[in-house]
Design a protein around this motif. Structure first.
Motif, PDB file in Angstrom:
ATOM      1  N   HIS A 136      -0.846   3.130  -3.978  1.00 30.71           N
ATOM      2  CA  HIS A 136      -2.253   3.157  -3.597  1.00 30.71           C
ATOM      3  C   HIS A 136      -2.955   4.268  -4.367  1.00 30.71           C
ATOM      4  O   HIS A 136      -2.321   5.199  -4.842  1.00 30.71           O
ATOM      5  CB  HIS A 136      -2.421   3.341  -2.078  1.00 30.71           C
ATOM      6  CG  HIS A 136      -1.901   4.643  -1.564  1.00 30.71           C
ATOM      7  ND1 HIS A 136      -0.594   4.814  -1.193  1.00 30.71           N
ATOM      8  CD2 HIS A 136      -2.510   5.829  -1.363  1.00 30.71           C
ATOM      9  CE1 HIS A 136      -0.420   6.055  -0.776  1.00 30.71           C
ATOM     10  NE2 HIS A 136      -1.568   6.686  -0.872  1.00 30.71           N
ATOM     11  N   TRP A 151       0.835  -1.209   0.000  1.00 30.32           N
ATOM     12  CA  TRP A 151       0.000   0.000   0.000  1.00 30.32           C
ATOM     13  C   TRP A 151       0.861   1.248   0.000  1.00 30.32           C
ATOM     14  O   TRP A 151       0.581   2.211  -0.713  1.00 30.32           O
ATOM     15  CB  TRP A 151      -0.918  -0.010   1.222  1.00 30.32           C
ATOM     16  CG  TRP A 151      -1.768   1.222   1.330  1.00 30.32           C
ATOM     17  CD1 TRP A 151      -1.503   2.337   2.062  1.00 30.32           C
ATOM     18  CD2 TRP A 151      -3.007   1.475   0.673  1.00 30.32           C
ATOM     19  NE1 TRP A 151      -2.498   3.257   1.921  1.00 30.32           N
ATOM     20  CE2 TRP A 151      -3.443   2.766   1.063  1.00 30.32           C
ATOM     21  CE3 TRP A 151      -3.794   0.742  -0.206  1.00 30.32           C
ATOM     22  CZ2 TRP A 151      -4.625   3.316   0.612  1.00 30.32           C
ATOM     23  CZ3 TRP A 151      -4.981   1.306  -0.657  1.00 30.32           C
ATOM     24  CH2 TRP A 151      -5.379   2.572  -0.257  1.00 30.32           C
ATOM     25  N   TRP A 197      -7.361  -0.718  11.573  1.00 30.53           N
ATOM     26  CA  TRP A 197      -6.897   0.259  10.587  1.00 30.53           C
ATOM     27  C   TRP A 197      -7.821   1.461  10.557  1.00 30.53           C
ATOM     28  O   TRP A 197      -9.021   1.352  10.795  1.00 30.53           O
ATOM     29  CB  TRP A 197      -6.870  -0.381   9.205  1.00 30.53           C
ATOM     30  CG  TRP A 197      -5.760  -1.369   9.028  1.00 30.53           C
ATOM     31  CD1 TRP A 197      -5.586  -2.529   9.726  1.00 30.53           C
ATOM     32  CD2 TRP A 197      -4.688  -1.287   8.115  1.00 30.53           C
ATOM     33  NE1 TRP A 197      -4.455  -3.168   9.285  1.00 30.53           N
ATOM     34  CE2 TRP A 197      -3.884  -2.433   8.295  1.00 30.53           C
ATOM     35  CE3 TRP A 197      -4.317  -0.353   7.158  1.00 30.53           C
ATOM     36  CZ2 TRP A 197      -2.738  -2.662   7.552  1.00 30.53           C
ATOM     37  CZ3 TRP A 197      -3.181  -0.588   6.399  1.00 30.53           C
ATOM     38  CH2 TRP A 197      -2.406  -1.737   6.606  1.00 30.53           C
ATOM     39  N   ALA A 206      -5.044   4.410   4.201  1.00 32.28           N
ATOM     40  CA  ALA A 206      -5.236   3.180   4.974  1.00 32.28           C
ATOM     41  C   ALA A 206      -3.980   2.981   5.800  1.00 32.28           C
ATOM     42  O   ALA A 206      -2.893   2.782   5.251  1.00 32.28           O
ATOM     43  CB  ALA A 206      -5.471   1.991   4.050  1.00 32.28           C
ATOM     44  N   CYS A 222      -9.078   4.261   7.860  1.00 34.47           N
ATOM     45  CA  CYS A 222      -9.106   4.402   6.398  1.00 34.47           C
ATOM     46  C   CYS A 222      -9.935   5.606   5.981  1.00 34.47           C
ATOM     47  O   CYS A 222     -10.862   6.010   6.670  1.00 34.47           O
ATOM     48  CB  CYS A 222      -9.718   3.150   5.775  1.00 34.47           C
ATOM     49  SG  CYS A 222      -8.829   1.638   6.172  1.00 34.47           S
TER      50      CYS A 222
END
Length: 110
Positions: free
Chosen positions: A21, A17, A42, A27, A44
């Motif tokens: 991304h 990521w 997480w 994220a 996000c």
């Protein structure tokens, strides 16, 4: 999938990521007050598409929409090839695996 396997996979996904991304998406795993990283939780951000935000859409509607996509994936636009094939070819096995993973990661009540 055990916690160790999940953490290993999430570590690799985090690395991927960071390298690549979609623009505007965020994220990142939760960071504790001591600086420790919790890969199992997480934070996000999903940006709206240009001209696609409607002020009438609520946070509740967005979260329910995500829940609907998890429950009824769109086979015309798969995000994951393996999951897509399982969903199309063996729907009962797909649901069994989803339920199994949901049991492994109980809901966080706040």
């Amino acid at each position: 999938m055990s916690g160790g396997i999940a953490r290993g996979r999430l570590t690799e996904e985090r690395k991927a990521w960071r390298k690549n991304h979609p623009h505007g998406f965020v994220a990142k795993p939760e960071t504790g007050p001591d600086g420790s990283v919790n890969l199992m939780t997480w934070q996000c951000t999903i940006p709206g598409k240009p001209g696609g935000w409607r002020p009438a859409i609520t946070v509740k509607q967005i979260l329910v929409g995500i829940q609907d996509l998890l429950d009824q994936p769109n086979p015309a636009d798969p995000a994951q090839t393996d999951g897509y094939h399982l969903f199309i070819q063996e729907p009962a096995e797909y649901k069994r695996r989803v339920k199994q993973q949901a049991k492994q990661y109980p809901a966080l009540l706040m």
